[in-house]
Scaffold this active site. Structure first.
Site, short mmCIF file in Angstrom:
data_model
loop_
_atom_site.label_atom_id
_atom_site.label_comp_id
_atom_site.label_asym_id
_atom_site.label_seq_id
_atom_site.Cartn_x
_atom_site.Cartn_y
_atom_site.Cartn_z
CG ASP A 164 -5.21 0.49 9.24
OD1 ASP A 164 -5.75 -0.59 8.91
OD2 ASP A 164 -4.08 0.83 8.84
CG HIS A 166 -2.60 -3.06 10.18
ND1 HIS A 166 -1.43 -3.76 10.02
CD2 HIS A 166 -2.32 -1.80 9.76
CE1 HIS A 166 -0.50 -2.97 9.53
NE2 HIS A 166 -1.01 -1.77 9.37
CD GLU A 190 -6.69 1.33 6.00
OE1 GLU A 190 -5.55 0.88 5.79
OE2 GLU A 190 -6.92 2.54 6.21
CD GLU A 217 -2.87 -1.39 3.96
OE1 GLU A 217 -1.79 -1.78 4.44
OE2 GLU A 217 -3.56 -0.50 4.47
CG ASP A 240 0.80 1.47 -1.80
OD1 ASP A 240 1.54 2.03 -2.63
OD2 ASP A 240 1.04 1.45 -0.59
CG HIS A 267 -1.73 1.96 1.74
ND1 HIS A 267 -0.53 1.32 1.46
CD2 HIS A 267 -1.84 1.97 3.09
CE1 HIS A 267 0.05 0.96 2.60
NE2 HIS A 267 -0.72 1.34 3.61
#
Length: 356
Positions: A164, A166, A190, A217, A240, A267
């Site tokens: 991830d 982010h 990700e 996400e 999500d 997510h």
């Protein structure tokens, strides 16, 4: 059957506050949803309570009609707060409808495509062995190359690793990070870049890495995913279900992705209702890949549920009870009231703001 009341409960989990939505009816059937959102929990709670005006007196089994009403009749559309409110209410409507017809939600969605749902957990190289002992077959970790190297060495070739990022990198920085990790056979990388301008994924997609790219996400509704899918910038999307529009919209996003042979890995860092809603959606879509699961939310994930969702050997079992198959203990919810969570801050060496 008519909707009579919409209630909200905020429970302090372990890492986050969980925002639960309860929709009640005049026939004694109730449904649960989740609209948890870090840092702005109380804002979403207010949005849910305001949006309840669209639902009172309505038939809860008219899920699509009510989704369209909530999305279109507020005039102002989009954004994570309004879409999170819709998402939580939508989940609760599916829960009620499943209970009304006496079947699990995934049967309303067309039936199960699989017998159980593969989960992945979080951690660093130190947690690989403990996760494997619990039966998990995959883990998501941070982008530090040495951490990933050790995790691959300990986990072996069969243990899935995901990274991830982010959304913290520029396209050039993300390119370098992905190249540094190419040899570790990641399941996906990700959020290479911030979500605001998805077009920056284009040069990364053109690089044709061995590593699949994932994002989503922080994208909301099918309109948020449209350009990413049409341009085939990623191999995996991560809607999500608490933010993208609930089960209803999650199913539509997954169907869009299927036309481009893109897989879905939702997510899911939140509480038990989010996980239950994801399990039902993942059971019913053909292009499911793997589901995020925060096992460190214990003991409160289990304590909050009257009969907890069954997780065994790194997989969630499909519920057999009607609706979402999960009910919540309101006394437990009230025993863990809301607690403010400090905002996450990150700054560059010169003091300027960096992405978190």
């Amino acid at each position: 059957m008519k909707i009579t009341e919409v209630k909200t409960f905020v429970m302090r989990g372990v890492e986050r506050n969980w925002l639960f939505v309860k929709v009640e009816t005049n026939e004694g059937i109730h449904g649960w949803g989740e609209a948890s959102l870090e840092f702005t929990t109380l804002t979403v709670q207010t949005a849910v309570e305001e949006m309840a005006g669209h639902l009172i007196g309505q038939d809860p089994t008219r899920i699509e009609h009510l989704w369209q009403t909530m999305f279109r009749h507020g005039f102002w559309r989009g954004g994570v707060v309004l879409n999170s409110a819709i998402s939580g209410l939508d989940q609760a409507l599916w829960d009620i409808t499943g209970k009304a017809y006496g079947v699990p939600v995934y049967k309303l969605l067309g039936g199960a495509c699989r017998d159980r749902i593969r989960l992945y957990a979080h951690g660093g190289w130190q947690t690989v062995e403990p996760l494997k002992e619990l039966g998990f077959t995959g883990m998501k970790t941070g982008p530090d190359a040495e951490n990933v190297r050790k995790a691959r060495e300990i986990g072996g070739e069969e243990f899935a690793l995901m990274v991830d990022n982010h959304g913290m990198s520029t396209p050039h920085e993300a390119h370098r990070r992905i190249l540094d990790l190419e040899s570790y056979d990641l399941l996906f990388f990700e959020e290479p870049c911030p979500p605001d301008n998805p077009d920056v994924l284009a040069p990364l997609a053109a690089a044709r890495y061995r590593t699949p790219l994932a994002t989503g996400e922080r994208l909301f509704t099918r309109w948020g995913f449209r350009r990413v899918l049409e341009n085939q910038w990623v191999s995996i999307i991560q809607p999500d279900i608490c933010h993208a529009g609930g089960i209803s919209e999650g199913r539509r996003i997954a169907a869009m992705a299927e036309t481009y042979y893109v897989e879905v890995a939702p997510h899911n860092p939140y509480g038990p209702i989010s996980t239950a809603a994801c399990v039902h959606l993942c059971a019913a879509i053909p292009n499911f890949a793997i589901l995020e699961y925060v096992y460190s939310n214990e003991p409160w994930r289990t304590e909050a549920q009257v009969e907890p969702l069954v997780v065994r050997d790194g997989h969630a079992e499909l519920p057999t009870a009607p609706g979402l198959g999960v009910d919540l203990d309101e006394d437990v919810l009230r025993s863990r009231p809301y607690e403010p969570i400090p905002f996450g801050h990150r700054y560059a060496d010169d003091g300027s703001v960096a992405d978190i």
